[in-house]
Enzyme design. Sequence first.
Site, PDB file in Angstrom:
ATOM      1  CE  LYS A  24      -2.858   1.028   3.477  1.00 20.72           C
ATOM      2  NZ  LYS A  24      -3.044   2.331   4.097  1.00 20.72           N
ATOM      3  CG  ASP A 317       1.183   0.064   9.195  1.00 18.86           C
ATOM      4  OD1 ASP A 317       0.626   1.089  10.128  1.00 18.86           O
ATOM      5  OD2 ASP A 317       1.537   0.531   7.988  1.00 18.86           O
TER       6      ASP A 317
HETATM    7  C1  S3P Z   1       2.939   5.039   5.921  1.00 19.18           C
HETATM    8  C2  S3P Z   1       3.611   5.247   7.248  1.00 19.18           C
HETATM    9  C3  S3P Z   1       3.166   4.922   8.476  1.00 19.18           C
HETATM   10  C4  S3P Z   1       2.026   3.662   8.563  1.00 19.18           C
HETATM   11  C5  S3P Z   1       0.953   4.167   7.575  1.00 19.18           C
HETATM   12  C6  S3P Z   1       1.537   4.083   6.033  1.00 19.18           C
HETATM   13  C7  S3P Z   1       3.205   5.416   4.774  1.00 19.18           C
HETATM   14  O1  S3P Z   1       2.575   6.068   9.065  1.00 19.18           O
HETATM   15  O2  S3P Z   1       1.581   3.609   9.766  1.00 19.18           O
HETATM   16  O3  S3P Z   1       0.061   2.892   7.502  1.00 19.18           O
HETATM   17  O4  S3P Z   1       2.887   4.885   3.742  1.00 19.18           O
HETATM   18  O5  S3P Z   1       4.015   6.330   4.807  1.00 19.18           O
HETATM   19  P1  S3P Z   1       3.464   7.168  10.088  1.00 19.18           P
HETATM   20  O6  S3P Z   1       4.576   7.610   9.182  1.00 19.18           O
HETATM   21  O7  S3P Z   1       2.607   8.323  10.046  1.00 19.18           O
HETATM   22  O8  S3P Z   1       3.894   6.830  11.163  1.00 19.18           O
END
Ligand code: S3P
Length: 434
Positions: A24, A317
Site C-alpha cells: 500500500k 502497522d
Molecule cells: C505510512 C507510514 C506509517 C504507517 C502508515 C503508512 C506510509 O505512518 O503507519 O500505515 O505509507 O508512509 P506514519 O509515517 O505516520 O507513522
Amino acid sequence: MLKAKLKSLPVERMRGEVRPPGDKSISHRALILGSLCQGRVEISGLAQGADVRATAWCLARLGVDLQLDGCDALINGQGLGGFRQPDSALDCGNSGTTLRLLSGLVAGARITTTLGGDKSLQKRPMGRISAPLRKMGALIGGPQDGTRAPLYIECRGVRPRLHRLEIASAQVKSMILIAGGFAHGLTQVEEPAPTRDHTERMLCFLGADLCTEFPRVSLRGPLDLGPAALRVPGDPSSAAFLCAAAPFIRRSRVVVRDLCLNPTRTGFLEVLRNMGARFETQNLRDVDGEPVGDLVMRYGALRGCTILGRLVPRTIDELVVLALIASMARGETVIKDAAELRHKESDRIAGTVDAINALGGSAEATDDGMLIHGLDGPLLGGTIRSRGDHRLALAALAIGAVTQRGVSVEGAEAIAVSYPEFVQQFNSLGGSIQ
Ligand code: S3P
C-alpha cells in the site's frame, strides 16, 4: 461487496502459497511520484484497496492524466507543471497517507485547495504536516489552527530548508520530500528513528538527486524525472495477516511470494523470530529499488517478547496482529514507545487491548503501549467491532482460525481499505472466513 459481519472459524491446517496485494505504501508513492514524471509511466502490481484508489482519484482531480485498470496504472506525466486547480475539495477518504503526501504535492505545485476525509481522518493529527508546510512558506487553515483535516493549503512556492522531525513518521518525511521536489535547492529531513524509506528509494530509482545518511535525507530540487516502469512488490503488512495463524497449527506451511522485504518494514519478522517462530525468506532479489523475496512460515511454539525503541516504527502497522499473536504465546509481551498507535485509523492501543480481553485473553493498556499476558494456548473467541479500522478487523479474522470458537467481526467491511482480497486469499490457505 464485503459483508458487514464476517466470522473466522477455527481450522486444522494453514497450507499453501499466495501472492499478497501490492504494498500500500509503495502503491501511493508510485502514483504520486509517477505523476511528477515527464512522459509515460507504467505501474503494475498496485494495491486495490480504497486508500490507493483515493490517491488515484485525487491525482485525477488535480489534472493528472491517469488510467487505473485493476492493479495497473498508466500515467501520461506532465512533470512538475502538470497539475491544475481541482474544482472542489479533495476527498482522501480514510487514507492518512493520501492526505499527508498530497499536501506536499499541492503546496509544491502551488495549487490552492482543501484536503479532507472521513470521520476517522478528521480526528487524526495534522499539525505534524501543517508545521513543516508553514516553514516551507505555505498558508494552512483548518480546524484547531490547521492541526486537523480538512486542511486548506495555499502556497506561492516552496522554500528549501532543513526539517528536524520530533516524531518518527514516514508520511511526514515523504510529504516534505515531495514538496521539496518542487523547490530550487536542498530540502533536508532529519528523523528521530528510521522509518519506511520507500519515497527515498523510489526517487533514487527514478533518477532524483537524493542521498540518505541516517538521520538525514537530502534532496536537491527541482525534480526532473523521465518516463518509467514501476513494479509494486507484495505488502508485508498484509502478509502478516496471512502468516498469523500458521505458527499455532501443527503441520502448517504458508508461503507468501513476491513480498517487499525492505528492512524498514520487516520488524514484525524480527519480533516473530524473537518469539521463536520458524520461518525463512527465499529467492531474495531487487525489484525497482526494493528488496523482495518469498516468506515461508511454519508451525512453531511462540513465547512472549518485548517491542520498543527503534523496532516500533518498523512494526507500526503490524503491532495489532502481533499483540493478538502474543496473547496466545507463552509468557508476557511488553510493547512500549508506541503512543503513535493511538493516532492511527482508530486508537489501536484501546482497540487491541479490548479485542484481546473480549476474546478471552488478558491485556492491559499503558500510555504508550500494552502489556499482554500470554495464555500459552488458543483464545476462546467471540465477537469484536472493527471500530472502522482495517487492521483491527484483519488481525481479528486472521487470529480467529486458531481460537476455540472462532471470531466474529462487526464492521468487517473496513478491510476493503487495504485488503479487499483477504477473505479469498486466507481461505485459499485453509482459513474458513464466512
Ligand atoms: C505510512 C507510514 C506509517 C504507517 C502508515 C503508512 C506510509 O505512518 O503507519 O500505515 O505509507 O508512509 P506514519 O509515517 O505516520 O507513522
